[in-house]
Motif scaffolding. Structure first.
Motif, mmCIF file in Angstrom:
data_model
loop_
_atom_site.group_PDB
_atom_site.id
_atom_site.type_symbol
_atom_site.label_atom_id
_atom_site.label_comp_id
_atom_site.label_asym_id
_atom_site.label_seq_id
_atom_site.Cartn_x
_atom_site.Cartn_y
_atom_site.Cartn_z
ATOM 1 N N UNK A 294 0.835 -1.206 0.000
ATOM 2 C CA UNK A 294 0.000 0.000 0.000
ATOM 3 C C UNK A 294 0.873 1.260 0.000
ATOM 4 N N UNK A 295 1.896 1.251 0.842
ATOM 5 C CA UNK A 295 2.811 2.397 0.908
ATOM 6 C C UNK A 295 3.421 2.686 -0.450
ATOM 7 N N UNK A 296 3.826 1.603 -1.076
ATOM 8 C CA UNK A 296 4.462 1.723 -2.373
ATOM 9 C C UNK A 296 3.492 2.323 -3.383
ATOM 10 N N UNK A 297 2.271 1.871 -3.365
ATOM 11 C CA UNK A 297 1.262 2.386 -4.297
ATOM 12 C C UNK A 297 0.952 3.853 -4.030
ATOM 13 N N UNK A 298 0.819 4.206 -2.781
ATOM 14 C CA UNK A 298 0.522 5.602 -2.442
ATOM 15 C C UNK A 298 1.663 6.509 -2.887
ATOM 16 N N UNK A 299 2.860 6.061 -2.536
ATOM 17 C CA UNK A 299 4.041 6.855 -2.860
ATOM 18 C C UNK A 299 4.126 7.079 -4.367
ATOM 19 N N UNK A 300 3.953 5.990 -5.097
ATOM 20 C CA UNK A 300 4.066 6.086 -6.548
ATOM 21 C C UNK A 300 2.967 6.970 -7.133
ATOM 22 N N UNK A 301 1.791 6.909 -6.534
ATOM 23 C CA UNK A 301 0.674 7.702 -7.064
ATOM 24 C C UNK A 301 0.820 9.191 -6.765
ATOM 25 N N UNK A 302 1.631 9.524 -5.746
ATOM 26 C CA UNK A 302 1.771 10.938 -5.381
ATOM 27 C C UNK A 302 3.069 11.551 -5.882
ATOM 28 N N UNK A 303 3.942 10.749 -6.419
ATOM 29 C CA UNK A 303 5.198 11.279 -6.948
ATOM 30 C C UNK A 303 4.930 11.850 -8.346
ATOM 31 N N UNK A 304 5.468 13.076 -8.634
ATOM 32 C CA UNK A 304 5.286 13.615 -9.980
ATOM 33 C C UNK A 304 5.779 12.604 -11.020
ATOM 34 N N UNK A 305 5.094 12.603 -12.155
ATOM 35 C CA UNK A 305 5.336 11.559 -13.138
ATOM 36 C C UNK A 305 6.797 11.439 -13.576
ATOM 37 N N UNK A 307 9.462 12.346 -12.022
ATOM 38 C CA UNK A 307 10.272 11.836 -10.921
ATOM 39 C C UNK A 307 10.036 10.330 -10.752
ATOM 40 N N UNK A 308 8.769 9.965 -10.901
ATOM 41 C CA UNK A 308 8.419 8.555 -10.798
ATOM 42 C C UNK A 308 9.166 7.741 -11.854
ATOM 43 N N UNK A 309 9.174 8.290 -13.102
ATOM 44 C CA UNK A 309 9.909 7.613 -14.182
ATOM 45 C C UNK A 309 11.362 7.415 -13.774
ATOM 46 N N UNK A 427 17.509 -5.894 -2.310
ATOM 47 C CA UNK A 427 16.569 -5.375 -3.296
ATOM 48 C C UNK A 427 15.395 -4.679 -2.623
ATOM 49 N N UNK A 428 14.861 -5.318 -1.596
ATOM 50 C CA UNK A 428 13.728 -4.747 -0.883
ATOM 51 C C UNK A 428 14.134 -3.466 -0.161
ATOM 52 N N UNK A 429 15.318 -3.495 0.440
ATOM 53 C CA UNK A 429 15.784 -2.308 1.149
ATOM 54 C C UNK A 429 15.948 -1.142 0.183
ATOM 55 N N UNK A 430 16.531 -1.441 -0.986
ATOM 56 C CA UNK A 430 16.728 -0.384 -1.972
ATOM 57 C C UNK A 430 15.406 0.178 -2.469
ATOM 58 N N UNK A 431 14.463 -0.720 -2.708
ATOM 59 C CA UNK A 431 13.144 -0.259 -3.143
ATOM 60 C C UNK A 431 12.537 0.636 -2.071
ATOM 61 N N UNK A 432 12.701 0.228 -0.837
ATOM 62 C CA UNK A 432 12.149 1.000 0.275
ATOM 63 C C UNK A 432 12.792 2.387 0.343
ATOM 64 N N UNK A 433 14.110 2.423 0.171
ATOM 65 C CA UNK A 433 14.823 3.707 0.232
ATOM 66 C C UNK A 433 14.433 4.605 -0.925
ATOM 67 N N UNK A 434 14.411 3.992 -2.084
ATOM 68 C CA UNK A 434 14.120 4.725 -3.301
ATOM 69 C C UNK A 434 12.751 5.395 -3.228
ATOM 70 N N UNK A 435 11.797 4.655 -2.741
ATOM 71 C CA UNK A 435 10.452 5.206 -2.661
ATOM 72 C C UNK A 435 10.126 5.746 -1.273
ATOM 73 N N UNK A 436 11.162 5.831 -0.457
ATOM 74 C CA UNK A 436 11.037 6.372 0.900
ATOM 75 C C UNK A 436 9.879 5.749 1.679
ATOM 76 N N UNK A 437 9.914 4.463 1.751
ATOM 77 C CA UNK A 437 8.870 3.745 2.474
ATOM 78 C C UNK A 437 9.526 3.022 3.648
ATOM 79 N N UNK A 438 8.853 3.088 4.808
ATOM 80 C CA UNK A 438 9.442 2.326 5.914
ATOM 81 C C UNK A 438 9.390 0.828 5.613
#
Ligand SMILES: Nc1nc2c(ncn2[C@@H]2O[C@H](COP(=O)(O)OP(=O)(O)OP(=O)(O)O)[C@@H](O)[C@H]2O)c(=O)[nH]1
Ligand SMILES: [Mg+2]
Length: 588
Positions: A294-305, A307-309, A427-438
């Motif tokens: 859910x965090x990942x989805x929210x983050x991605x949906x609120x990041x400017x396009x 930046x998301x790319x 991989x998971x840690x990097x994804x978390x950092x990249x999208x700033x998700x706990x």
């Protein structure tokens, strides 16, 4: 908080989560629900093969209900629950359930009668009136891990997520192996409470027992980083036989009474608590996956396009780097497997060159002792002697070689699995950092079967010998004995190395097949695991990206829904944590 209240809240959590999770997690949830409702929990008997798990369970029941034996045996999980009389049923993988008689249990739960689980059994459930079951536990017999039967190890590892409390069986010989420590470490995160039992104490006298206990204790303390680890010495065999014969004294001396008391004490004081904590923990593990998504989805949906790319591209890059790392470790793994195969080939060659003269010498001893016999009898005798000597030598060698190969393979496999697991973590840690998700103790939903032992079966190993040639000696019977003797010797000299060579070849290719197959399965499994992790992140991101192409209203609505979902999940999480806080509790 009362048990009932806590239970209701966990049940609510389960009901809320069930529609949000995948099929197999839903199954686990409904299992939890049932256990909560009945206030029962799984007390699972674990250990390496042949430590006496099944004998111990039979001793608790007071009868030889489940089959036990000298060779690795139990291959299927058996659940024992309370019932007024003994009843048994087989649950098949395809969902069918069939009633069987207690005598028929053997046909389903043993490696011998159900090799590689060809009967497709999921588990066997037995009802029994034993008092320990009446008190509300489900006693579980598991296949021993670490034997030549990889499937057995897999079955037990697959059951670990359902272990609430464990009885871990060690034996006096060996007191505690490296493999046992490794297995224990895999078990530990899954259990709320663990009882250590040192079985087969009838093998040692009091002094030796003390020494063995000290040794096991010291190593357990070190491995688990805990200071308070009681170990219960036991002779499951004496307990069982004593009970069957009504020999009170023998039962008392076996140590089973103290152990039962400890188990009952624990049941009385802590069962409710364990049931709650264990359920809450299992639901929490699921929650952390859902929240991350859910965090990942929210983050991605609120990041400017744009930046998301960028982030998606960066993730792809990381993925590539990591894929390279994975290829490197696969390469290393493959190299190690090749050397293992080389070791086996060398061993076979050495075995051949060493054994031929020795076997020949032994044959000549038989020959000398029997050369007064008639040609026909002598030739048959020599033929039999050769067969017996070869079978014995090969049997011994195969067993030894197997142990060696097994140990080496598990070392290699474990290192590879650790490496890949590390990569996945990264991989998971990097994804978390990249999208700033706990990222909180994220667990990939997967069992740990990769680290199992080499797949090898003694029982259907290749036929060692073909001795059709036996009849050939018969025609010699009309010749003078000196000639016959010479011919027999010549024949032996020619045949012996041929037979040894041929069978070395068979054993070698059998080992190579099994090593290669195990290695391939492991690689495949690890690759799946990697791909699933990547897919998990990409799916969430793609979903959000798809959303960005829709109208602002739709985005807002979706975001709102996601945030509500998140709030809901977090609420459940807080609640469950609260329940856990109140009921802190590991080694019993
Ligand atoms: N001397 C002695 N032998 C025991 C004891 N407990 C079990 N055994 C023997 O050890 C062997 C293995 O016992 P099982 O109960 O089949 O062991 P297991 O752990 O269930 O084995 P797997 O199902 O193959 O993992 C059998 O021959 C038992 O009779 C004990 O306390 N003392
Ligand atoms: Mg068993």
């Amino acid at each position: 908080m009362l048990f009932e209240e806590a239970r209701d809240r966990i049940n609510q959590a389960i009901a809320t989560l069930a529609p949000l999770v995948q099929e197999h997690s839903r199954e686990a949830l409904s299992d939890l629900e049932r256990k909560l409702k009945e206030n029962k929990f799984n007390l699972v008997v674990l250990g390496e093969f042949k430590r006496g798990k099944t004998t111990f369970i039979n001793a608790l029941l007071g009868e030889k209900l489940l089959p036990s034996a000298v060779l690795p045996l139990t291959s299927i999980v058996t659940l024992l629950e309370y019932g007024p009389q003994v009843e048994a049923e087989v649950h098949f993988l395809d969902g069918k359930v069939e009633k069987i008689t207690p005598q028929e249990i053997k046909a389903y739960v043993t490696e011998k009668e159900n090799p590689k689980n060809e009967k497709g059994v999921k588990f066997v459930r037995v009802l029994h009136p034993a008092s320990i079951l009446k008190k509300g536990i489900i006693l579980v017999d598991t296949p021993g891990v670490g034997s030549l039967y990889e499937n057995n190890t897999d079955v037990t590892y697959g059951f670990l997520p359902r272990v609430d409390a464990g009885v871990f069986l060690l034996t006096v010989d060996p007191p505690l192996s490296k493999e046992e420590i490794a297995f224990l470490k895999d078990v530990y995160p899954h259990v709320e409470r663990i009882f250590f039992v040192l079985n087969k104490v009838d093998y040692v006298d009091a002094d030796d027992l003390n020494e063995v206990m000290e040794f096991a204790l010291g190593n357990l303390k070190e491995a688990l980083g805990s200071n308070h680890i009681p170990i219960y010495p036991l002779s499951a065999k004496n307990a069982l036989e004593g009970r069957i014969q009504g020999d009170e004294d023998r039962v008392k001396k076996s140590g089973i009474i103290q152990l039962e008391r400890a188990l009952e004490d624990f049941l009385l004081k802590e069962k409710g608590s364990i049931v709650l904590r264990s359920s809450a923990n299992k639901v929490l593990a699921l929650l952390s996956t859902l929240l991350f998504q859910v965090d990942l989805e929210i983050k991605a949906a609120t990041t400017p396009l744009d930046e998301l790319e960028k982030k998606i591209n960066r993730f792809q890059e990381i993925k590539e780097e990591i894929a390279q790392e994975r290829r490197d470790s696969e390469f290393l793994f493959k190299g190690e497997i090749d050397s293992l195969i080389k070791i086996v080939s060398n061993d076979m060659e050495r075995f051949g060159t060493q054994k031929v003269p020795r076997i020949y010498q032994k044959l000549m001893e038989v020959f000398q002792a029997n050369k007064h016999k008639g040609a026909l009898e002598l030739s048959k005798l020599m033929d039999k002697a050769m067969k017996e000597l070869l079978v014995k030598e090969f049997d011994d060698m195969v067993i030894q070689e197997n142990e060696k190969v097994n140990a080496e393979y598990s070392r290699i496999a474990r290192r590879f699995a650790d490496k890949v697991n590390g990569i996945i973590d990264q991989l998971m840690t990097l994804a978390a950092e990249l999208f700033e998700i706990p990222l909180e103790r994220f667990q990939v939903e997967e069992s740990i079967t990769e680290e199992s032992a080499l797949w090898y079966e003694l029982e259907d190993r290749p036929k060692l010998l073909d001795l059709e040639g036996a009849g050939k000696f018969i025609s010699y019977s009309i010749l003078p004995s000196a000639v016959v003797h010479k011919m027999i010797k010549t024949e032996l000299q020619k045949k012996l190395p041929e037979k040894v060579d041929m069978n070395c070849g068979r054993v070698r290719s059998d080992f190579v097949d099994r090593i290669t197959k195990s290695a391939m399965e492991l690689r495949w499994g690890m690759e799946q695991k990697m791909n699933q992790t990547v897919a998990f992140v990409e799916k969430a991101v793609q979903k959000a990206k798809g959303l960005r192409e829709k109208s602002q209203e739709e985005v807002d609505a979706a975001l709102k829904a996601l945030k509500e979902k998140k709030a809901l999940l977090e609420g459940i999480k807080r609640d469950l944590k609260g329940i856990l806080e109140q009921r802190k509790g590991k080694a019993a």
